[in-house]
Design an enzyme around this catalytic site. Sequence first.
Site, PDB file in Angstrom:
ATOM      1  N   ASN A 169      46.184  39.743  37.686  1.00 56.85           N
ATOM      2  CA  ASN A 169      45.806  39.162  38.981  1.00 56.85           C
ATOM      3  C   ASN A 169      45.396  37.714  38.739  1.00 56.85           C
ATOM      4  O   ASN A 169      44.413  37.449  38.054  1.00 56.85           O
ATOM      5  CB  ASN A 169      44.644  40.000  39.549  1.00 56.85           C
ATOM      6  CG  ASN A 169      44.091  39.468  40.859  1.00 56.85           C
ATOM      7  OD1 ASN A 169      44.278  38.303  41.203  1.00 56.85           O
ATOM      8  ND2 ASN A 169      43.371  40.302  41.581  1.00 56.85           N
TER       9      ASN A 169
ATOM     10  N   CYS B  88      41.949  34.583  46.502  1.00 54.18           N
ATOM     11  CA  CYS B  88      43.318  35.121  46.381  1.00 54.18           C
ATOM     12  C   CYS B  88      44.169  34.823  47.611  1.00 54.18           C
ATOM     13  O   CYS B  88      45.374  35.079  47.613  1.00 54.18           O
ATOM     14  CB  CYS B  88      43.264  36.609  46.117  1.00 54.18           C
ATOM     15  SG  CYS B  88      42.131  37.027  44.788  1.00 54.18           S
TER      16      CYS B  88
ATOM     17  N   HIS C 291      49.776  39.328  47.597  1.00 47.58           N
ATOM     18  CA  HIS C 291      48.885  38.980  46.489  1.00 47.58           C
ATOM     19  C   HIS C 291      48.902  40.117  45.474  1.00 47.58           C
ATOM     20  O   HIS C 291      48.862  41.296  45.843  1.00 47.58           O
ATOM     21  CB  HIS C 291      47.468  38.755  47.033  1.00 47.58           C
ATOM     22  CG  HIS C 291      46.430  38.757  45.955  1.00 47.58           C
ATOM     23  ND1 HIS C 291      46.548  37.989  44.817  1.00 47.58           N
ATOM     24  CD2 HIS C 291      45.264  39.461  45.820  1.00 47.58           C
ATOM     25  CE1 HIS C 291      45.494  38.212  44.043  1.00 47.58           C
ATOM     26  NE2 HIS C 291      44.717  39.098  44.624  1.00 47.58           N
TER      27      HIS C 291
HETATM   28  O1  UT7 Z   1      42.122  39.970  43.922  1.00 46.75           O
HETATM   29  C1  UT7 Z   1      41.103  40.165  44.854  1.00 46.75           C
HETATM   30  C2  UT7 Z   1      41.186  41.495  45.453  1.00 46.75           C
HETATM   31  N1  UT7 Z   1      40.936  42.475  44.432  1.00 46.75           N
HETATM   32  C3  UT7 Z   1      41.374  43.700  44.567  1.00 46.75           C
HETATM   33  O2  UT7 Z   1      42.032  43.996  45.532  1.00 46.75           O
HETATM   34  C4  UT7 Z   1      40.988  44.730  43.523  1.00 46.75           C
HETATM   35  C5  UT7 Z   1      40.737  46.042  44.185  1.00 46.75           C
HETATM   36  N2  UT7 Z   1      40.218  47.085  43.298  1.00 46.75           N
HETATM   37  C6  UT7 Z   1      40.933  47.633  42.305  1.00 46.75           C
HETATM   38  O3  UT7 Z   1      42.020  47.187  41.984  1.00 46.75           O
HETATM   39  C7  UT7 Z   1      40.383  48.867  41.645  1.00 46.75           C
HETATM   40  O4  UT7 Z   1      39.199  49.260  42.304  1.00 46.75           O
HETATM   41  C8  UT7 Z   1      40.092  48.706  40.131  1.00 46.75           C
HETATM   42  C9  UT7 Z   1      41.404  48.614  39.370  1.00 46.75           C
HETATM   43  C10 UT7 Z   1      39.232  47.506  39.884  1.00 46.75           C
HETATM   44  C11 UT7 Z   1      39.349  49.932  39.588  1.00 46.75           C
HETATM   45  O5  UT7 Z   1      40.101  51.108  39.834  1.00 46.75           O
HETATM   46  P1  UT7 Z   1      39.443  52.361  40.599  1.00 46.75           P
HETATM   47  O6  UT7 Z   1      40.466  53.382  40.635  1.00 46.75           O
HETATM   48  O7  UT7 Z   1      38.894  51.875  41.909  1.00 46.75           O
HETATM   49  O8  UT7 Z   1      38.288  52.756  39.614  1.00 46.75           O
HETATM   50  P2  UT7 Z   1      36.799  53.210  39.987  1.00 46.75           P
HETATM   51  O9  UT7 Z   1      35.909  52.026  39.973  1.00 46.75           O
HETATM   52  O10 UT7 Z   1      36.819  54.091  41.195  1.00 46.75           O
HETATM   53  O11 UT7 Z   1      36.447  54.122  38.744  1.00 46.75           O
HETATM   54  C12 UT7 Z   1      37.137  55.371  38.516  1.00 46.75           C
HETATM   55  C13 UT7 Z   1      36.716  55.915  37.177  1.00 46.75           C
HETATM   56  C14 UT7 Z   1      35.205  55.989  36.980  1.00 46.75           C
HETATM   57  O12 UT7 Z   1      34.944  57.126  36.137  1.00 46.75           O
HETATM   58  P3  UT7 Z   1      34.424  58.521  36.776  1.00 46.75           P
HETATM   59  O13 UT7 Z   1      33.163  58.193  37.490  1.00 46.75           O
HETATM   60  O14 UT7 Z   1      35.537  58.969  37.689  1.00 46.75           O
HETATM   61  O15 UT7 Z   1      34.250  59.379  35.569  1.00 46.75           O
HETATM   62  C15 UT7 Z   1      34.874  54.732  36.213  1.00 46.75           C
HETATM   63  O16 UT7 Z   1      33.731  54.868  35.404  1.00 46.75           O
HETATM   64  O17 UT7 Z   1      37.193  55.048  36.132  1.00 46.75           O
HETATM   65  C16 UT7 Z   1      36.088  54.581  35.345  1.00 46.75           C
HETATM   66  N3  UT7 Z   1      36.359  53.192  35.009  1.00 46.75           N
HETATM   67  C17 UT7 Z   1      37.043  52.818  33.938  1.00 46.75           C
HETATM   68  N4  UT7 Z   1      37.600  53.545  32.935  1.00 46.75           N
HETATM   69  C18 UT7 Z   1      38.241  52.864  31.964  1.00 46.75           C
HETATM   70  C19 UT7 Z   1      36.018  52.069  35.731  1.00 46.75           C
HETATM   71  N5  UT7 Z   1      36.483  50.970  35.103  1.00 46.75           N
HETATM   72  C20 UT7 Z   1      37.109  51.414  33.987  1.00 46.75           C
HETATM   73  C21 UT7 Z   1      37.803  50.753  32.952  1.00 46.75           C
HETATM   74  N6  UT7 Z   1      38.349  51.524  31.968  1.00 46.75           N
HETATM   75  N7  UT7 Z   1      37.937  49.424  32.910  1.00 46.75           N
END
Ligand code: UT7
Length: 333
Positions: free
Chosen positions: A289, A122, A258
């Site tokens: 992205n 990225c 980005h």
């Molecule tokens: O381009 C290169 C650089 N990339 C980035 O900078 C990406 C950085 N990361 C992110 O953008 C975020 O971490 C994501 C958008 C990928 C994920 O968001 P998050 O808020 O960090 O989610 P999380 O992994 O902390 O999960 C939160 C909750 C969990 O449920 P509980 O444990 O709170 O009940 C996950 O199981 O959301 C759940 N979850 C989802 N729910 C619905 C994780 N993925 C999903 C999903 N749909 N796809």
Amino acid sequence: MPALTSQPTRAGSRVLGTGSYRPEQIVTNDEVAALIDSSDEWIRERSGIIERRRCAPGESLTDMAVAAGAKAIADSGISADRISMVLVATVTHPFQTPAAAPEVAFRLGALNAAAIDLGAACAGFCYSLGMADSMIRAGSTEYVLVVGVEKFTDFVSPTDRGTAFIFGDGAGAAIVGPSDHAGISPTIWGADGEQKDLITMSQSWSEFRLEPHDNFPHVVMSGQQVFRWAVSDVPKIATRTLEAAGISANDLTAFIPHQANMRITDAVVRALKLPEHVIIGRDIETTGNTSAASVPLALDRLRQSDNLPSGGLALLIGFGAGLVYASQVIELP
Ligand code: UT7
């Protein structure tokens, strides 16, 4: 011993034109969510993405790069035969060899150009811009075509809950050429390989070859850890870039980070205390992205939709798998 001659150096370089290409097919959150136990609401809230683009069957990464490159060439007013270097930033070219850049150069009529690919995920476009600036100032090239292009459709598993909703396909490009003053600031760049596993492939090609199976090697990401790194480090990197450029946030016309996650963009904007007049790149809503393509796609869209003034200053920053980052201030074409 005779002294070797060297190329005359130049005062500076600047971006002379931009172009972009978005595939026609729109993929909604509902379509993606159906395969990963998610929802339109969750994806919008957690990432800011509403839809992304996907290549048509048969449409290749190089097709997108050529389409974006042709527009950048037209915008710059420089004929293709004057381009002396084509840099294609990508991590999704599906051929180990040859690189995408020679084909892109050939199809664009840049027949006098050297051509290489650059893999910095990225941060690829900002890395390439830094290299183009250095090469032009050093006198080794004159006009450089920089393309950021990704076709994630080939490298994302539609059933991977952590990535399927994030990545999209697209290409953005810029022509960089000589200038009598610095139109590109010093590039602040770096890498932290200790964190290489935060965004990586599910397995290597060699492992896949030994035991072939249905789940093709695909991108996997420790989203939360990458998110924390981005929110804590990107503002510090951006601040160093402004210092190196010798300007303050108040001097900026636009901030084009980005497009990783709308919440990351919001957090960085808050941390940098950007004044109200600074236009923020928020292309992720409709593009997802697109890794190396995200900064030039957002830049080109803002130039068209917000009529960014020629001569205004834009702060660019790319960050991602490696981990790597690169950032500079550019004078807008
Ligand atoms: O381009 C290169 C650089 N990339 C980035 O900078 C990406 C950085 N990361 C992110 O953008 C975020 O971490 C994501 C958008 C990928 C994920 O968001 P998050 O808020 O960090 O989610 P999380 O992994 O902390 O999960 C939160 C909750 C969990 O449920 P509980 O444990 O709170 O009940 C996950 O199981 O959301 C759940 N979850 C989802 N729910 C619905 C994780 N993925 C999903 C999903 N749909 N796809």
